[in-house]
Design a protein around this motif. Structure first.
Motif, PDB file in Angstrom:
ATOM      1  N   SER A  52       0.555  -1.213  -0.020  1.00 42.96           N
ATOM      2  CA  SER A  52      -0.085   0.054   0.002  1.00 42.96           C
ATOM      3  C   SER A  52       0.967   1.296  -0.017  1.00 42.96           C
ATOM      4  N   ASP A  54       2.300   2.243   2.797  1.00 37.69           N
ATOM      5  CA  ASP A  54       2.847   2.753   4.154  1.00 37.69           C
ATOM      6  C   ASP A  54       3.953   2.606   4.733  1.00 37.69           C
ATOM      7  N   SER A  73       4.236   7.096  -3.404  1.00 29.63           N
ATOM      8  CA  SER A  73       3.469   7.491  -1.900  1.00 29.63           C
ATOM      9  C   SER A  73       2.166   6.788  -1.817  1.00 29.63           C
ATOM     10  N   ASP A  75      -0.879   7.829  -1.252  1.00 27.29           N
ATOM     11  CA  ASP A  75      -1.673   8.785  -1.774  1.00 27.29           C
ATOM     12  C   ASP A  75      -1.873   8.321  -3.326  1.00 27.29           C
ATOM     13  N   LYS A  76      -0.423   8.269  -3.878  1.00 21.16           N
ATOM     14  CA  LYS A  76      -0.251   8.103  -5.535  1.00 21.16           C
ATOM     15  C   LYS A  76      -0.954   6.649  -5.573  1.00 21.16           C
ATOM     16  N   SER A  78      -3.182   4.950  -4.143  1.00 23.02           N
ATOM     17  CA  SER A  78      -4.660   5.121  -4.048  1.00 23.02           C
ATOM     18  C   SER A  78      -5.292   5.693  -5.106  1.00 23.02           C
ATOM     19  N   ARG A  79      -4.598   6.715  -5.775  1.00 17.78           N
ATOM     20  CA  ARG A  79      -5.177   7.453  -6.828  1.00 17.78           C
ATOM     21  C   ARG A  79      -5.216   6.756  -8.096  1.00 17.78           C
ATOM     22  N   SER A 107     -11.888  12.333  -2.109  1.00 11.89           N
ATOM     23  CA  SER A 107     -10.383  12.094  -2.051  1.00 11.89           C
ATOM     24  C   SER A 107      -9.612  11.824  -3.290  1.00 11.89           C
ATOM     25  N   ARG A 108     -10.490  11.336  -4.235  1.00 15.16           N
ATOM     26  CA  ARG A 108     -10.093  10.963  -5.529  1.00 15.16           C
ATOM     27  C   ARG A 108     -10.218  12.235  -6.585  1.00 15.16           C
ATOM     28  N   ALA A 112      -9.240  17.668  -3.610  1.00 21.25           N
ATOM     29  CA  ALA A 112      -9.870  16.983  -2.583  1.00 21.25           C
ATOM     30  C   ALA A 112     -10.493  17.726  -1.588  1.00 21.25           C
ATOM     31  N   THR A 165     -13.364   4.879  -3.857  1.00 19.24           N
ATOM     32  CA  THR A 165     -12.148   5.520  -4.490  1.00 19.24           C
ATOM     33  C   THR A 165     -12.044   4.652  -5.743  1.00 19.24           C
TER      34      THR A 165
END
Length: 253
Positions: A52, A54, A73, A75-76, A78-79, A107-108, A112, A165
């Motif tokens: 993930s 983390d 990261s 966030d990247k 997840s996107r 968040s996407r 955001a 997401t």
């Protein structure tokens, strides 16, 4: 052959002189639920944290649709479509089910913190949230405050927030933890429902649930892969029985 979505190649994570994961390789395919088993300290949660973003790997690489994302990261990732849940329920208890999922969908958006943008409208966010709520089986609880949900429903909500997401990969860290038999059955049914459209990695201690839902099982011991294969192979493996499935139950992580 099922589409290869996410994979690890020779992935290791070292803390000083201690390896939490060492030379771990695995593949995640669309439409396949890949479960990870192992005793306390086997490195299962570290594995999810590495995939993930983390935690960064100390060695090896992580590939998403063929691209090396080892340095990306969380966030990247997840996107890009890699979603995860945590061992401890991670929701906004004072918000409704819908509000939780709308925030996750938001968040996407390119910005955001703005509800409205040229790329994502309020209607888009609402629709994404409602789709996720329906997928997770919470449509009748849409307007209920999250804090008043049962433990099992809160775990469903966390998965709904991930679904909002629009992920292609689901990394699920013990989603059945603390559930009774009825809630566990509901979660197993949800996982089966989600599998055809996602590549799923499931870390779980509930052995009955794992063997009921998994297409592939990887067993880890001391941070390394002991064996990986279909459930029947794992159930019949002498090495796995000696390391994990033999007498006595492992402590929870």
């Amino acid at each position: 052959m099922a589409e290869l979505v996410l994979s690890a190649r020779g992935m290791s994570r070292r803390f000083g002189g201690l390896y939490a994961n060492k030379d771990v390789s695995l593949d995640m395919h669309k439409g396949v639920l890949h479960a990870v088993l192992g005793p306390n300290g086997a490195g299962k949660s570290t594995l999810i944290n590495l995939l993930s973003g983390d935690l960064p790997p100390s060695a090896g690489e992580i590939l998403y649709r063929g691209e090396d994302i080892s340095g990306w990261s969380p966030d990247k990732r997840s996107r890009a479509g890699i979603g995860r849940s945590y061992q401890r329920t991670n929701i906004f208890p004072g918000f409704t089910v819908f509000e939780n999922c709308r925030l996750a969908a938001q968040s996407r958006a390119p910005r955001a913190l703005r509800v409205f943008s040229k790329a994502v409208s309020f209607a888009d966010l609402r629709d994404a949230a409602d789709r996720a709520i329906a997928q997770a089986g919470l449509a009748e609880r849409r307007d209920v405050v999250a804090a008043t949900l049962s433990h099992g429903e809160q775990r469903q909500l966390e998965i709904a927030m991930v679904l909002a997401t629009s992920p292609s990969v689901l990394l699920l860290d013990e989603p059945l933890a603390g559930m009774g038999p009825e809630e566990s059955q509901s979660m197993v049914a949800l996982l089966k429902k989600l599998t055809p459209d996602h590549a799923i990695l499931l870390v779980e201690h509930d052995m009955d649930a794992v063997f009921a839902v998994a297409d592939v099982i990887t067993v880890m011991v001391a941070g390394q892969v002991l064996e990986s294969g279909p459930p029947d192979q794992i159930r019949d493996s002498v090495a796995v029985q000696e390391a994990y499935l033999g007498e006595g139950e492992p402590d929870d992580e």
